[in-house]
Design an enzyme around this catalytic site. Structure first.
Site, mmCIF file in Angstrom:
data_model
loop_
_atom_site.group_PDB
_atom_site.id
_atom_site.type_symbol
_atom_site.label_atom_id
_atom_site.label_comp_id
_atom_site.label_asym_id
_atom_site.label_seq_id
_atom_site.Cartn_x
_atom_site.Cartn_y
_atom_site.Cartn_z
ATOM 1 C CG ASP A 65 -1.779 -11.924 -15.406
ATOM 2 O OD1 ASP A 65 -0.558 -11.641 -15.346
ATOM 3 O OD2 ASP A 65 -2.315 -12.764 -14.671
ATOM 4 C CG ASN A 92 2.533 1.022 -12.135
ATOM 5 O OD1 ASN A 92 3.194 1.666 -11.322
ATOM 6 N ND2 ASN A 92 1.427 0.371 -11.787
ATOM 7 C CB SER A 146 12.399 0.006 -6.740
ATOM 8 O OG SER A 146 12.711 0.124 -5.371
ATOM 9 C CB ALA A 168 12.533 -12.268 -5.162
ATOM 10 C CE1 TYR A 169 9.182 -4.504 -5.995
ATOM 11 C CE2 TYR A 169 11.050 -3.421 -4.951
ATOM 12 C CZ TYR A 169 9.852 -3.352 -5.639
ATOM 13 O OH TYR A 169 9.329 -2.116 -5.988
ATOM 14 C CB VAL A 202 4.529 5.599 -3.219
ATOM 15 C CG1 VAL A 202 3.191 6.274 -3.505
ATOM 16 C CG2 VAL A 202 5.642 6.278 -4.018
ATOM 17 C CB THR A 204 0.687 1.859 -2.966
ATOM 18 O OG1 THR A 204 1.906 1.140 -2.751
ATOM 19 C CG2 THR A 204 0.963 3.126 -3.756
HETATM 20 P P1 NAP Z 1 0.296 -1.826 -5.628
HETATM 21 O O1 NAP Z 1 -0.580 -0.809 -4.986
HETATM 22 O O2 NAP Z 1 0.490 -3.151 -5.008
HETATM 23 O O3 NAP Z 1 -0.210 -1.995 -7.142
HETATM 24 C C1 NAP Z 1 0.417 -2.913 -7.991
HETATM 25 C C2 NAP Z 1 -0.412 -3.019 -9.257
HETATM 26 O O4 NAP Z 1 0.222 -3.999 -10.112
HETATM 27 C C3 NAP Z 1 -1.828 -3.514 -9.006
HETATM 28 O O5 NAP Z 1 -2.707 -2.872 -9.905
HETATM 29 C C4 NAP Z 1 -1.734 -4.990 -9.322
HETATM 30 O O6 NAP Z 1 -2.961 -5.571 -9.719
HETATM 31 C C5 NAP Z 1 -0.776 -4.917 -10.497
HETATM 32 N N1 NAP Z 1 -0.218 -6.211 -10.860
HETATM 33 C C6 NAP Z 1 0.505 -7.076 -10.113
HETATM 34 N N2 NAP Z 1 0.796 -8.173 -10.819
HETATM 35 C C7 NAP Z 1 0.261 -7.995 -12.047
HETATM 36 C C8 NAP Z 1 0.224 -8.768 -13.228
HETATM 37 N N3 NAP Z 1 0.776 -9.990 -13.296
HETATM 38 N N4 NAP Z 1 -0.403 -8.251 -14.316
HETATM 39 C C9 NAP Z 1 -0.984 -7.044 -14.266
HETATM 40 N N5 NAP Z 1 -1.005 -6.271 -13.181
HETATM 41 C C10 NAP Z 1 -0.381 -6.756 -12.083
HETATM 42 O O7 NAP Z 1 1.779 -1.265 -5.811
HETATM 43 P P2 NAP Z 1 2.351 0.192 -6.161
HETATM 44 O O8 NAP Z 1 3.056 0.665 -4.972
HETATM 45 O O9 NAP Z 1 1.327 1.035 -6.811
HETATM 46 O O10 NAP Z 1 3.491 -0.251 -7.210
HETATM 47 C C11 NAP Z 1 3.494 0.163 -8.570
HETATM 48 C C12 NAP Z 1 4.919 0.020 -9.089
HETATM 49 O O11 NAP Z 1 5.779 0.896 -8.352
HETATM 50 C C13 NAP Z 1 5.512 -1.387 -8.938
HETATM 51 O O12 NAP Z 1 6.275 -1.727 -10.073
HETATM 52 C C14 NAP Z 1 6.423 -1.245 -7.728
HETATM 53 O O13 NAP Z 1 7.483 -2.182 -7.736
HETATM 54 C C15 NAP Z 1 6.917 0.184 -7.891
HETATM 55 N N6 NAP Z 1 7.422 0.806 -6.658
HETATM 56 C C16 NAP Z 1 6.599 1.035 -5.602
HETATM 57 C C17 NAP Z 1 7.112 1.649 -4.465
HETATM 58 C C18 NAP Z 1 6.248 1.978 -3.275
HETATM 59 O O14 NAP Z 1 6.785 2.488 -2.266
HETATM 60 N N7 NAP Z 1 4.942 1.772 -3.314
HETATM 61 C C19 NAP Z 1 8.468 2.013 -4.387
HETATM 62 C C20 NAP Z 1 9.280 1.756 -5.482
HETATM 63 C C21 NAP Z 1 8.749 1.161 -6.616
HETATM 64 P P3 NAP Z 1 -3.989 -6.210 -8.621
HETATM 65 O O15 NAP Z 1 -4.773 -5.081 -8.040
HETATM 66 O O16 NAP Z 1 -4.807 -7.140 -9.449
HETATM 67 O O17 NAP Z 1 -3.156 -6.933 -7.583
#
Ligand code: NAP
Length: 246
Positions: A65, A92, A146, A168-169, A202, A204
């Site tokens: 974490d 990530n 991002s 915030a984000y 993406v 997700t």
């Molecule tokens: P996601 O499906 O919500 O996955 C986020 C991951 O981060 C999950 O495995 C979550 O764990 C983990 N996480 C959150 N807080 C944590 C903590 N305190 N310690 C350890 N793990 C933690 O999101 P995603 O879309 O794959 O995002 C991955 C990255 O890409 C992020 O940094 C996000 O900001 C960036 N991003 C995403 C997008 C998009 O369109 N999806 C666009 C730009 C940037 P849990 O399963 O336990 O919650």
């Protein structure tokens, strides 16, 4: 000996039990890299690593974490004892907690919580593992940022994200980009490269099903940065493998 082009080495991907992090892990492992899935939930991490092993990939997991120092502190010893090395760190893990919340309604606690994961967590994990990564012949740190963290994009009324509200984000990703530039500056002339990646929008849990890109596509730029050759860039921000304005 670490040679990124031949695909050897050990990588830690944070928040890799699902989403983009899981796909980054899969793609790195397909290149012959030993991957360690960082997950705050031990069971979800173990299941994700098992899914990759079912594909005959070399995958492991560790409870992490990024907001909990007690899970960060054992990491260097874990990698030292299990693998004797760490070559790639993909920061990530991230949270988006304030989508659509105008500033007037934003709780400072939500702002702090967002920074704990998206900024302080990255700093803490990177700092803890840097001595090990510095020992690699080709250390690579990738911060998953991002387009919403681009000051140029924030100031552009014509941006695709002009109507997207997430103080915030977005500000946490701006800070993350500063972290990338400053770590890269301090590591200039070393074997460690530090870059920020925008994965695009993406599909997700965070990006929702409305997003245009698959996780496979979203993982492409982070994986490219994690496996850069010795003459590759450091201290940059990239989207679709192209430089992006800070
Ligand atoms: P996601 O499906 O919500 O996955 C986020 C991951 O981060 C999950 O495995 C979550 O764990 C983990 N996480 C959150 N807080 C944590 C903590 N305190 N310690 C350890 N793990 C933690 O999101 P995603 O879309 O794959 O995002 C991955 C990255 O890409 C992020 O940094 C996000 O900001 C960036 N991003 C995403 C997008 C998009 O369109 N999806 C666009 C730009 C940037 P849990 O399963 O336990 O919650």
């Amino acid at each position: 000996m670490t040679n990124r082009s031949s695909g050897s080495g050990v990588a830690l991907i944070t928040g890799a039990n699902k989403g983009i992090g899981f796909e980054i892990s899969r793609q790195l492992a397909k290149r012959g890299i030993t991957v360690v899935i960082g997950a705050r939930d031990e069971k979800r991490g173990a299941e994700a690593a098992a899914r990759l092993r079912d594909e005959e990939l070399d995958a492991h997991h560790v409870r992490l974490d990024v907001t909990d120092a007690s899970t960060i502190e054992p990491l260097p010893r874990f990698f030292e004892e299990r693998f004797g090395r760490l070559d790639i760190l993909v920061n990530n893990a991230g949270v988006l907690l304030d989508e659509g919340t105008p500033l007037s309604d934003l709780d400072i606690g939500v702002l702090r919580q967002t920074f704990e994961t998206n900024f302080f967590g990255v700093f803490a994990v990177s700092k803890a593992l840097l001595p090990l990564i510095r020992r690699s012949e080709a250390g690579r740190i990738v911060n998953v940022s991002s387009q919403l963290g681009s000051l140029a994009d924030i100031g552009d009324p014509g941006s695709d994200y002009a109507g997207f509200i997430s103080f915030a984000y977005s500000s946490s990703k701006v800070a993350l980009n500063a972290l990338t530039a400053l770590f890269a500056k301090e590591l200039r002339g070393s074997n460690v490269k530090v870059n920020s990646a925008d994965p695009g929008w993406v599909q997700t849990d965070m990006g929702t099903a409305a997003a245009p890109l698959t996780p496979e596509e979203g993982a492409d730029t982070p994986v490219w940065l994690a496996t850069l050759p010795a003459n590759g860039p450091s201290g940059g921000f990239f989207s679709s493998r192209q430089p992006m304005a800070w």
